[in-house]
Write a protein that holds these residues in place. Sequence first.
Motif, PDB file in Angstrom:
ATOM      1  N   ALA A 133       0.811  -1.225   0.000  1.00 48.92           N
ATOM      2  CA  ALA A 133       0.000   0.000   0.000  1.00 48.92           C
ATOM      3  C   ALA A 133       0.845   1.275   0.000  1.00 48.92           C
ATOM      4  CB  ALA A 133      -0.969  -0.009   1.178  1.00 48.92           C
ATOM      5  N   PRO A 134       1.901   1.357   0.824  1.00 47.56           N
ATOM      6  CA  PRO A 134       2.694   2.602   0.803  1.00 47.56           C
ATOM      7  C   PRO A 134       3.272   2.910  -0.572  1.00 47.56           C
ATOM      8  CG  PRO A 134       3.303   1.271   2.705  1.00 47.56           C
ATOM      9  CD  PRO A 134       2.377   0.435   1.868  1.00 47.56           C
ATOM     10  N   ALA A 135       3.677   1.860  -1.288  1.00 42.66           N
ATOM     11  CA  ALA A 135       4.254   2.079  -2.614  1.00 42.66           C
ATOM     12  C   ALA A 135       3.193   2.635  -3.561  1.00 42.66           C
ATOM     13  CB  ALA A 135       4.827   0.780  -3.152  1.00 42.66           C
ATOM     14  N   PHE A 136       1.992   2.029  -3.505  1.00 38.77           N
ATOM     15  CA  PHE A 136       0.923   2.541  -4.364  1.00 38.77           C
ATOM     16  C   PHE A 136       0.537   3.957  -3.973  1.00 38.77           C
ATOM     17  CE2 PHE A 136      -3.620   3.374  -4.816  1.00 38.77           C
ATOM     18  CZ  PHE A 136      -3.692   3.398  -6.199  1.00 38.77           C
ATOM     19  N   SER A 169      20.681   9.057  -8.791  1.00 34.00           N
ATOM     20  CA  SER A 169      20.421   9.573  -7.446  1.00 34.00           C
ATOM     21  C   SER A 169      18.967   9.326  -7.038  1.00 34.00           C
ATOM     22  CB  SER A 169      20.740  11.068  -7.419  1.00 34.00           C
ATOM     23  OG  SER A 169      20.103  11.698  -6.352  1.00 34.00           O
ATOM     24  N   TYR A 170      18.037   9.683  -7.936  1.00 35.37           N
ATOM     25  CA  TYR A 170      16.625   9.489  -7.606  1.00 35.37           C
ATOM     26  C   TYR A 170      16.239   8.016  -7.552  1.00 35.37           C
ATOM     27  CZ  TYR A 170      14.851  14.256  -7.434  1.00 35.37           C
ATOM     28  OH  TYR A 170      14.583  15.533  -7.047  1.00 35.37           O
ATOM     29  N   ALA A 171      16.682   7.248  -8.552  1.00 34.30           N
ATOM     30  CA  ALA A 171      16.248   5.855  -8.624  1.00 34.30           C
ATOM     31  C   ALA A 171      16.720   5.084  -7.400  1.00 34.30           C
ATOM     32  CB  ALA A 171      16.776   5.207  -9.905  1.00 34.30           C
ATOM     33  N   VAL A 172      17.998   5.246  -7.073  1.00 30.22           N
ATOM     34  CA  VAL A 172      18.532   4.495  -5.943  1.00 30.22           C
ATOM     35  C   VAL A 172      17.935   5.000  -4.629  1.00 30.22           C
ATOM     36  CG1 VAL A 172      20.627   3.905  -4.679  1.00 30.22           C
ATOM     37  CG2 VAL A 172      20.644   3.965  -7.183  1.00 30.22           C
ATOM     38  N   GLY A 173      17.930   6.314  -4.469  1.00 31.19           N
ATOM     39  CA  GLY A 173      17.453   6.887  -3.206  1.00 31.19           C
ATOM     40  C   GLY A 173      15.993   6.588  -2.957  1.00 31.19           C
ATOM     41  N   LEU A 174      15.160   6.811  -3.991  1.00 34.33           N
ATOM     42  CA  LEU A 174      13.733   6.538  -3.806  1.00 34.33           C
ATOM     43  C   LEU A 174      13.488   5.046  -3.657  1.00 34.33           C
ATOM     44  CD1 LEU A 174      12.076   9.111  -6.229  1.00 34.33           C
ATOM     45  CD2 LEU A 174      12.074   9.131  -3.746  1.00 34.33           C
ATOM     46  N   GLY A 175      14.321   4.240  -4.341  1.00 30.51           N
ATOM     47  CA  GLY A 175      14.212   2.787  -4.184  1.00 30.51           C
ATOM     48  C   GLY A 175      14.384   2.395  -2.723  1.00 30.51           C
ATOM     49  N   VAL A 176      15.422   2.947  -2.101  1.00 29.36           N
ATOM     50  CA  VAL A 176      15.653   2.645  -0.685  1.00 29.36           C
ATOM     51  C   VAL A 176      14.479   3.138   0.161  1.00 29.36           C
ATOM     52  CG1 VAL A 176      17.163   3.071   1.287  1.00 29.36           C
ATOM     53  CG2 VAL A 176      18.149   2.722  -0.974  1.00 29.36           C
ATOM     54  N   GLY A 212      11.100  13.588   1.922  1.00 26.64           N
ATOM     55  CA  GLY A 212      12.424  14.158   2.147  1.00 26.64           C
ATOM     56  C   GLY A 212      13.391  13.948   0.993  1.00 26.64           C
ATOM     57  N   TYR A 213      13.328  12.771   0.353  1.00 24.51           N
ATOM     58  CA  TYR A 213      14.342  12.489  -0.643  1.00 24.51           C
ATOM     59  C   TYR A 213      14.145  13.286  -1.925  1.00 24.51           C
ATOM     60  CZ  TYR A 213      18.135  10.260  -2.938  1.00 24.51           C
ATOM     61  OH  TYR A 213      19.333  10.077  -3.558  1.00 24.51           O
ATOM     62  N   VAL A 224      24.704   6.831  -2.246  1.00 23.57           N
ATOM     63  CA  VAL A 224      23.304   7.167  -1.967  1.00 23.57           C
ATOM     64  C   VAL A 224      22.697   6.133  -1.014  1.00 23.57           C
ATOM     65  CG1 VAL A 224      21.004   7.267  -2.998  1.00 23.57           C
ATOM     66  CG2 VAL A 224      22.882   8.528  -4.034  1.00 23.57           C
ATOM     67  N   VAL A 225      22.982   4.861  -1.273  1.00 24.39           N
ATOM     68  CA  VAL A 225      22.464   3.821  -0.374  1.00 24.39           C
ATOM     69  C   VAL A 225      22.974   4.071   1.040  1.00 24.39           C
ATOM     70  CG1 VAL A 225      22.513   1.376   0.185  1.00 24.39           C
ATOM     71  CG2 VAL A 225      22.203   2.100  -2.187  1.00 24.39           C
ATOM     72  N   PHE A 226      24.274   4.342   1.149  1.00 23.46           N
ATOM     73  CA  PHE A 226      24.849   4.610   2.464  1.00 23.46           C
ATOM     74  C   PHE A 226      24.161   5.817   3.114  1.00 23.46           C
ATOM     75  CE2 PHE A 226      27.676   7.042   5.154  1.00 23.46           C
ATOM     76  CZ  PHE A 226      28.135   6.095   6.048  1.00 23.46           C
ATOM     77  N   GLY A 227      24.064   6.894   2.336  1.00 24.41           N
ATOM     78  CA  GLY A 227      23.535   8.143   2.892  1.00 24.41           C
ATOM     79  C   GLY A 227      22.096   8.009   3.347  1.00 24.41           C
ATOM     80  N   VAL A 228      21.285   7.330   2.527  1.00 24.58           N
ATOM     81  CA  VAL A 228      19.870   7.241   2.874  1.00 24.58           C
ATOM     82  C   VAL A 228      19.664   6.287   4.053  1.00 24.58           C
ATOM     83  CG1 VAL A 228      17.579   6.630   2.045  1.00 24.58           C
ATOM     84  CG2 VAL A 228      19.134   7.859   0.561  1.00 24.58           C
TER      85      VAL A 228
END
Lengths: 450, 425
Positions: B25-28, B120-127, B142-143, B167-171
């Motif tokens: 649900a959160p993803a949708f 940056s967006y794909a990885v960060g939002l993915g996390v 936030g991201y 990005v993975v580390f930072g997020v």
Amino acid sequence: MPTDIRIKKGLNINLVGAAEPSTSKAVSSNAYALNLLDFHGLKPKLMVKEGGEVQAGEPLFFNKDFPDMYFVSPVSGELVEVERGARRRILSLRILADKEQRVLKHKPLDAEKADADAIRAFLLKSGCWPFIRQRPYDVVADPTFVPKAIFVSAYVTAPLAADINYTLKGKEKEMQAALTALGKLTPGKVHVSVGKGEESPFAALTGIELHKVSGPHPAGLVGTQINRIDPINKGERVWTVSPQDLVIIGEALLTGVFNPERTVALAGSCVKQPQYYTTKIGAEISTFLYASGVKEERCRVINGDVLTGSKTSPEGFLGFYNNTVSVIPEGDDYELFGWAKPVTKKVSTTRSLTFSWLTPKKKYNLDTNTNGEHRAFVVTGQYEEVFPLDIYPMQLLKACMYKDIDEMEQLGLYEVSPEDFSLTEFICISKQPHQQIIREGLDLLQKEIG
Amino acid sequence: MSDSNNTLKKKLHAIKVRMAGKKMAPAFNAFHTFLFTPNDTTHSGAHVRGADDLKRTMNTVILALIPVLLFSFFNTGYQHFAAIDAANGMPRTLDLFGNFLTWENFWLGFVQVIPLVIVSYAVGLGVEFLFAVIKGHEVEEGYLVTGMLVPLIVPVDTPLWMLAVAVVFGVVIGKEVFGGTGMNILNPALTIRAFLFFAYPTWMSGDKVWVHGAVERAGTPDAISGETILGSLAQNADYSYSTFDMFFGFIPGSVGETSAFLILLGGLFLAFSKIASWRIMLSAVIGSLVMGLIFNGVVDMGWVSESSRFYGLMSFDFWKHLIVGGLAFGIVYMATDPVTGSQTHRGKWIYGFLIGFISVMIRVFNPAYPEGVFLAILLMNVFAPTIDHYVVRANVRKRLKRLKNATILPKAGEGKMEELQAETV
């Protein structure tokens, strides 16, 4: 010393549908109800059984913590329903009104001559006491304490709220009696704040400290004025009374009769003819709502103003403390790219593609949509713009959320009531429930400290 | 148009109802609320609410970054071609319409910068989505800003895998372990920058990274140089850029940091829209000017000799610190992060001032890596709660002082009350 109070921080929310200054008499209601949720934290003990008969002004129940504190029936009739909630908690009492009203009449009390004990006893037994509220905790006043001062705010800044300069005109005698009586209950002062430059019915009254207030909402909230005039310290009590309730107190003192009649503003963009109605506490809202007409199907009826009132319905009943009934559209609809579009039809304190700063006088038609989702606190410095109290609002809210009693005390929770956070709640970007957070904090503080 | 809107609205609402309570649900909802502001109505407290939400706030910051991003396309291309010309012995002179705002420059920059933005967006939002689904909370916004900041504060040739790791580390370490948006202590974008800086220092500093192509051409006959002004100064060397170039941003540097002019416009926009704190921005500018003046003063007094390794940066005109390197960008877009910055008005003045002050100090005293602003902001992120604590204490002390004069009155008589005489009328 009477002072001029000028509030700079704040925000006036101008809404469509303010009540026109004309008053009609509402048709009399068949049923009346007392909503016990109006008295936060009260433990009631019924004095009349379901099906029993009461007279107007006769006690329906008392406060278990102070058995002398009576809550009286607004009309005579039959107690037809005791609505109960979880754990058999009483939610409301419904009375079917008699055609011929029988009214209980006490011996009038001359406030000038009576002493404090006599006045206290009169107010408790006649059903007037619950009009007196206390801070800290924003609950019905504890009669065993002596307050350091009593505050009345007769300056109205809340959106669509009843103009008391209009509704209380001609009630000077009652208000004077009530203020004289209240003055005997405190060694301190009775502070009354009126709008600067307004023609107030309080202007000529005696025995009070008259303050002239100016500035945007929340300048009219009594909490703002207390903070400026004489802030509350730990261990102190102050009492607050709404001006329209002074009339009921005063009339009870003068005539011995608890007369629950009051002039109520029916306002909001959903009302066809917003105006004033004379009705009684606990009357069915439909008795005057449909006289003015409702424009839309999906509306929310609110007991009180749109920032602090409680949700009800046309079949609901006028609340114990309310002199305004607001009706605004429900906003349960989606908006395409609502977060990115430039906004001209909503109110905002930022200028992030929101343009209400260009038109401070414009009247808005706001609905009940939250305009976004609940989030953690992110943005800072926004609340301070509309929060004139000498308190750090976000820090206090957070202290309430993580339930740190020491911090809640130190940051000034004793001084505030939920309504003081209604404006910060309105502008909150994270859509946090400020008033609920403060109420829960106050409950915790009261439980732990007393 | 409005018909298709309505059908889409109804379909999405139906899916939302069906998804309620489910794991995804959160993803949708993240996609749904991106398209439509939700139909939520108020349940407690105020019945009406202001127009702003977090998405709008974040979007405003992104709007303020767009000019910087567009400029970076042109500048990336321009610096690349200018460096080649220079290596061939034909130094360019800037001609705004002749050799700067050209398709050639734009395209080269576009091709270099957009992949950084996408990664940056794909990885960060993915996390973020992953954490939202695992922890069952909504995807917070936030991201959206972090994801735009990250590509703008790294050298243009940063390898994409490196960026992804950072990005993975930072997020995760910078934000999610603290509880997500609103809970983090360090600015996530700067955490990412710091990770890159300390994990891959050769890609983040020196004279080979600031201009596209400098790294891969190093050691070949086509080698080009991409020294930044700060880099030159740190070696007590001269730089060949005019103040005009520095202010408008026709200089090498991290992708988006070069144009002080556009950053200034962005800062004014953010301050005007009340999204970013003008107090932080102004006090940071003052702080950096003060530190710069102190260094200039030290040079004027003759306390450092020209042979000193600090001479170049110390004698640099104090106000020019604001138009070179990442200081302006850091002040406007990073120091003003409300979550990691000071939260009180007075705290913001102190916090901002120290960021400016320490940034210039690190710049001058750490010539090996002549970029102090990100370290200064991270340092002050750590101290922001302490600053706020003392600011709030002042308010608490005032209240305690008042408490000494509290009027606590004896209780009223509690004797049994007589019933009132009453009659029915």
